[in-house]
Design an enzyme around this catalytic site. Structure first.
Site, PDB file in Angstrom:
ATOM      1  N   ARG A 237      51.885  31.602  17.832  1.00 17.50           N
ATOM      2  CA  ARG A 237      53.312  31.489  18.123  1.00 17.50           C
ATOM      3  C   ARG A 237      54.079  31.812  16.849  1.00 17.50           C
ATOM      4  O   ARG A 237      53.673  31.429  15.745  1.00 17.50           O
ATOM      5  CB  ARG A 237      53.674  30.084  18.609  1.00 17.50           C
ATOM      6  CG  ARG A 237      53.294  29.819  20.061  1.00 17.50           C
ATOM      7  CD  ARG A 237      54.145  30.618  21.026  1.00 17.50           C
ATOM      8  NE  ARG A 237      53.850  30.333  22.423  1.00 17.50           N
ATOM      9  CZ  ARG A 237      53.014  31.025  23.170  1.00 17.50           C
ATOM     10  NH1 ARG A 237      52.352  32.050  22.632  1.00 17.50           N
ATOM     11  NH2 ARG A 237      52.824  30.726  24.442  1.00 17.50           N
ATOM     12  N   GLU A 266      62.424  35.967  19.845  1.00 13.49           N
ATOM     13  CA  GLU A 266      61.966  37.102  20.647  1.00 13.49           C
ATOM     14  C   GLU A 266      62.917  37.333  21.811  1.00 13.49           C
ATOM     15  O   GLU A 266      63.208  36.394  22.555  1.00 13.49           O
ATOM     16  CB  GLU A 266      60.542  36.831  21.174  1.00 13.49           C
ATOM     17  CG  GLU A 266      59.509  36.621  20.084  1.00 13.49           C
ATOM     18  CD  GLU A 266      58.141  36.226  20.637  1.00 13.49           C
ATOM     19  OE1 GLU A 266      57.986  36.146  21.883  1.00 13.49           O
ATOM     20  OE2 GLU A 266      57.227  35.996  19.828  1.00 13.49           O
ATOM     21  N   HIS A 284      54.981  40.794  21.681  1.00 15.53           N
ATOM     22  CA  HIS A 284      54.307  39.706  22.391  1.00 15.53           C
ATOM     23  C   HIS A 284      53.490  40.286  23.550  1.00 15.53           C
ATOM     24  O   HIS A 284      53.564  39.811  24.697  1.00 15.53           O
ATOM     25  CB  HIS A 284      55.314  38.682  22.909  1.00 15.53           C
ATOM     26  CG  HIS A 284      54.731  37.298  23.051  1.00 15.53           C
ATOM     27  ND1 HIS A 284      55.383  36.172  22.661  1.00 15.53           N
ATOM     28  CD2 HIS A 284      53.527  36.878  23.537  1.00 15.53           C
ATOM     29  CE1 HIS A 284      54.638  35.104  22.905  1.00 15.53           C
ATOM     30  NE2 HIS A 284      53.489  35.513  23.433  1.00 15.53           N
TER      31      HIS A 284
END
Length: 324
Positions: A237, A266, A284
């Site tokens: 993360r 993000e 991601h």
């Protein structure tokens, strides 16, 4: 009749849920898709819903749980850091996740980021695109087999990655307070403390989930223990790594490169880590393959179906789990 609200998130495939519920639930299930992304939108969209399948950007807070009457909150991912699991448990709401749908994908992606950074692939590609043709643009590049790779966390993804790193003859060390030393040793990985991981590793790959204990744990002090040839990879993360400290380390040439699939925010907005020639950043996407997306949606749907009919979902999150 049951009502299930799905986040309008690209990972989530509504048709899979409709097919699964038709097969697994005797009573009718209404499936609706809604733009979530905030607690307020969640509360509005999930009024009178029995279940919500949520995304990474939607905080499922105690306030939201108080205002809704849910049976299950399903997280369409491995992590549940945006869900207040304790608050859900206190309100008899089941929380589920899918811990193993993308194990191979994330492990492979982490090694890909590592190799891209170590082998200076971005610099080489940019140089060739600009008309260059020089091996020296990527200097210095060092052998993987002469290095020690440190793994921060040693869950299923990190274990799979360890198998891949071992194929390059790298020495492997890992830190994870929730995994026995013997479990690491079985894969040829030496268990070490957090400080020792950064002191001894040439390169570090981060797989840790985001918790109160891991937030910002890869800070300036940790990064200062690495060498100028070091590569840092993060597929856990974003907030596990202190972004300001990482930028400072790159700016000072204290480490050579960073491969990041996750960021503090993000999608990024004016993030100074983006666009550097010493960073390789992916959106991601480490989880992604067509097969992983199929597995994810079917597993989440099966868990929601189980919760709706009073069964224990296979992906239920234990609110007393140490890693939370």
């Amino acid at each position: 009749m049951y009502r299930v609200v799905l986040s309008a998130f690209s990972m989530i495939d509504p048709e899979t849920y409709r097919e699964a519920f038709a097969e697994l639930v005797d009573d009718p299930v209404t499936v609706e898709v809604a733009e979530l992304g905030s607690t307020e939108r969640l509360i509005e969209a999930a009024s009178d819903a029995d279940a919500v399948v949520t995304d990474i950007d939607t905080p499922v807070t105690a306030e939201a749980l108080d205002r809704l009457d849910l049976t299950v909150v399903a997280r369409a991912a491995v992590g549940v850091d945006n869900v207040d699991v304790a608050a859900a448990d206190a309100r008899d709401v089941t929380v589920t996740r899918v811990p193993d749908y993308c194990t191979d994908e994330v492990a492979t992606h982490s090694v890909s980021l590592f190799l891209a950074c170590l082998r200076s692939l971005k610099r080489y590609d940019d140089d060739v695109a600009d008309g260059g043709w020089s091996w020296e643009v990527g200097r210095p590049v060092h052998r993987v087999g002469d290095s020690t790779v440190g793994l921060l966390s040693f869950g299923p993804i990190a274990r799979r990655a360890a198998d891949r790193f071992a194929g390059f003859d790298a020495d492997l060390i890992a830190h994870d307070p929730f995994v026995a030393d013997e479990t690491m040793a079985e894969r040829g990985v030496e268990a070490v403390g957090f400080d020792a991981l950064f002191e001894r590793a040439d390169h570090v790959a981060v797989y840790a989930p985001l918790t109160d204990a891991t937030r910002g744990i890869v800070d300036a002090d940790a990064l200062a223990k690495l060498d100028s040839h070091s590569v840092l990879v993060n597929v856990g993360r974003g907030p596990v790594v202190d972004a300001d400290a990482l930028l400072d380390a790159l700016e000072a040439d204290a480490i050579t490169a960073a491969g990041l699939d996750v960021l503090a925010a993000e999608p990024p907005e004016d993030d100074p880590l983006v666009g550097r020639d010493d960073t390789v950043i992916t959106p991601h996407a480490a989880w992604y393959s067509e097969e992983a997306r199929d597995d994810l949606n079917w597993s989440v749907a099966a868990d929601v179906a189980a919760a709706l009919v009073g069964e224990t979902p296979s992906g239920r999150v234990d609110p007393d789990a140490d890693w939370l």
